[in-house]
Enzyme design. Structure first.
Site, PDB file in Angstrom:
ATOM      1  N   LYS A   1      -7.901  -3.456  -4.266  1.00  0.00           N
ATOM      2  CA  LYS A   1      -8.385  -4.588  -3.231  1.00  0.00           C
ATOM      3  C   LYS A   1      -9.949  -4.556  -3.397  1.00  0.00           C
ATOM      4  CE  LYS A   1      -3.937  -3.935  -2.423  1.00  0.00           C
ATOM      5  NZ  LYS A   1      -3.049  -4.667  -2.956  1.00  0.00           N
TER       6      LYS A   1
HETATM    7  C1  LIG Z   1      -1.512  -3.753  -2.537  1.00  0.00           C
HETATM    8  C2  LIG Z   1      -0.667  -4.669  -1.801  1.00  0.00           C
HETATM    9  C3  LIG Z   1       0.267  -3.954  -0.638  1.00  0.00           C
HETATM   10  C4  LIG Z   1       0.381  -2.406  -0.437  1.00  0.00           C
HETATM   11  O1  LIG Z   1      -0.754  -1.861   0.050  1.00  0.00           O
HETATM   12  P1  LIG Z   1      -0.687  -0.198  -0.371  1.00  0.00           P
HETATM   13  O2  LIG Z   1      -2.051   0.011   0.415  1.00  0.00           O
HETATM   14  O3  LIG Z   1      -0.949   0.073  -1.624  1.00  0.00           O
HETATM   15  O4  LIG Z   1       0.332   0.190   0.427  1.00  0.00           O
HETATM   16  C5  LIG Z   1       1.177  -4.650   0.185  1.00  0.00           C
HETATM   17  N1  LIG Z   1       1.146  -6.142   0.150  1.00  0.00           N
HETATM   18  C6  LIG Z   1       0.392  -6.828  -0.903  1.00  0.00           C
HETATM   19  C7  LIG Z   1       0.482  -8.188  -0.838  1.00  0.00           C
HETATM   20  C8  LIG Z   1      -0.502  -6.058  -1.906  1.00  0.00           C
HETATM   21  O5  LIG Z   1      -1.132  -6.823  -2.588  1.00  0.00           O
END
Ligand SMILES: *Cc1c(COP(=O)(O)O)cnc(C)c1O
Length: 381
Positions: free
Chosen positions: A189
Site C-alpha cells: 500500500k
Molecule cells: C490489501 C488489502 C486488504 C488487506 O489488507 P491487510 O492489511 O493485508 O490485511 C483488504 N482489502 C483490500 C482491497 C486490499 O487491497
C-alpha cells in the site's frame, strides 16, 4: 547491460523510519502503547475523522467493522468480488455470506446502480472497496445505504490519502462518509508499517467497541493502567481478539504519515506521465479518474483490448526485467470459494482481471525506467 528488475511496487522507507524505532526500543514499551495512541491521533487529523483505532492489519479492521455493525451468521453483506480475498474473507469470518455485485468498468469500483437489486431481507451491511486507491462513488452509495437503513463500510485498504469531492469540498477517504472506513499499511500500500491497519469512524460507541475487541475485550487499556496511581484490575468483558498493532509499527507509521503528501504527489506525477504516454499506444487504455476523485494511484491498472494476449504481454515484460500483475483478483474465482453461488453475473469484474495489467508505480521509479516500461508495453502488445 544487466538491468535490475523493475518491481511492481516498492515501499519508501529510510532514515526517518529507522530513527523512529529508537524511542520504543529504548523505552521498552513495544506494543499498543504511546506510539500507537500518537499514530491514531495523527492519522485521525490527517483524514479528518474524530476517531481512529489502530489494529494489526486491514483484514482485522474489516472483521471488527462488520462485527460492530452487527453482522451475524446467516446475514448477507453486499460487496464486490473484484478485490483482494481479504474483503470477502472478513465477511466469512462473521459467518455471513458475501453477495457480489459487478463493478463499473471505468473506475473498477462497485457500480451503485446494481446495489439496490441485491438487497434482501438478510442484508446487514454494504461493504464497498476503494480499489487501487480510486475512491468509490460515495456520493451515490452513502444516500443509497441511508435510504435502505444499512451501514456502509468502506474498504479503504489502498486509499490512504485519496480524496473525493463531497458537497463541493475535497475530503480524504476516512473522513466519516460511510459509517466505518478500514485502512491497510501492508508494504504493497502507499504507506506501510510492515503490516498494520486502522479503523476510522464518526461514532464514539463503535470506536470504544473496536478498542475492546482488539484486545480480548479487556476493560482497561494498558495505557490507562500504566499511568494509574491506584491498582486497576482488568476484566475480559466478552469474546475479543488479539488484533493489536505494536508500538514499533506505529512509530514507523508516524514517520510514513509525514511523508504521505510527498508520496502521493510523486505517485500522481508518475500516473500522469503514464497517462500521456499510453495515449499513443493502440489497444491499451489508461485508467479513468472521475472529476470528483483524486486517486493516490496505489496501483495503476491498464486495460487491454481483447485481442492482446495478457499473459504473453506479461511474459514479454518480465523477460525485459519488468514486473507486472494481472488485473485485481475476483474472490468468487478463487479455490477457497469454490462452493460459492453467484447471485449476479460479474462480466466487468472478470474482464478487469483477465484483460488488465498493473504497471510498476512507486516513488523512486525514474522517468527513464518508466519510459522503458512504456516502450516494452508497446513492443509486447
Ligand atoms: C490489501 C488489502 C486488504 C488487506 O489488507 P491487510 O492489511 O493485508 O490485511 C483488504 N482489502 C483490500 C482491497 C486490499 O487491497
Amino acid at each position: 547491460m544487466a538491468r535490475d528488475r523493475i518491481p511492481i511496487a516498492k515501499p519508501m522507507l529510510g532514515a526517518e523510519e529507522l530513527a523512529a524505532l529508537q524511542g520504543p526500543i529504548e523505552s521498552g514499551w513495544v506494543t499498543q502503547g504511546p506510539e500507537v495512541a500518537a499514530f491514531e491521533k495523527e492519522f485521525a487529523a490527517c483524514v479528518g475523522t474524530p476517531h481512529a483505532c489502530a489494529v494489526a492489519n486491514c483484514t482485522a479492521a474489516l472483521h471488527l467493522a462488520l462485527l460492530v455493525v452487527g453482522v451475524k451468521p446467516g446475514d448477507e453483506v453486499i460487496t464486490v468480488s473484484h478485490s483482494y480475498i481479504a474483503t470477502a474473507n472478513a465477511i466469512r469470518y462473521c459467518g455471513a455470506t458475501p453477495v457480489f455485485v459487478d463493478i463499473d468498468p471505468a473506475t473498477y469500483n462497485m457500480d451503485p446502480a446494481l446495489v439496490e437489486a441485491a438487497i434482501s431481507d438478510h442484508t446487514r451491511a454494504i461493504l464497498c472497496v476503494h480499489q487501487m486507491g480510486m475512491p468509490c462513488d460515495l456520493n451515490a452509495l452513502v444516500p443509497l445505504a441511508q435510504r435502505n437503513h444499512l451501514p456502509l463500510i468502506e474498504d479503504g485498504a489502498c486509499a490512504s490519502g485519496s480524496e473525493i469531492q463531497v458537497d463541493g469540498t475535497w475530503d480524504r477517504i476516512g473522513k466519516p462518509h460511510g459509517d466505518i472506513c478500514c485502512f491497510s499499511f501492508h508494504p504493497r500500500k502507499v504507506i506501510t508499517t510492515g503490516d498494520g491497519g486502522m479503523l476510522t469512524t464518526g461514532n464514539p460507541a463503535w470506536d470504544a467497541r473496536f478498542r475492546l475487541l482488539r484486545q480480548h475485550g479487556m476493560s482497561i487499556p494498558d495505557t490507562a493502567r500504566h499511568g494509574a496511581r491506584q491498582v486497576m484490575v482488568e476484566a475480559s468483558t466478552g469474546l475479543g481478539y488479539n488484533y493489536r498493532m505494536t508500538d514499533l509499527q506505529a512509530a514507523v507509521g508516524r514517520a510514513q504519515l509525514r511523508r504521505l503528501p510527498e508520496i502521493i504527489a510523486e505517485r500522481r506525477r508518475l500516473a500522469a506521465r503514464y497517462h500521456a504516454a499510453l495515449e499513443a499506444i493502440a489497444g491499451v487504455y489508461p485508467p479513468h479518474e472521475p472529476d470528483w476523485a483524486r486517486s493516490n494511484w496505489q496501483s495503476y491498472a491498464v486495460r487491454l483490448d481483447e485481442g492482446i494476449d495478457q499473459r504473453k504481454l506479461m511474459q514479454h515484460m518480465l523477460d525485459a526485467g519488468i514486473a507486472t500483475k494481472t488485473g485485481i483478483m475476483n474472490a468468487h474465482r478463487e479455490p477457497c470459494m469454490a462452493d460459492h453461488k453467484l447471485r449476479f453475473p460479474l462480466p466487468h469484474s472478470e474482464a478487469a482481471q483477465d484483460h488488465g495489467i498493473l504497471l510498476p508505480l512507486y516513488p523512486g521509479l525514474t522517468d527513464e525506467q518508466q519510459d522503458y516500461v512504456v516502450k516494452n508495453l508497446e513492443n509486447g502488445s
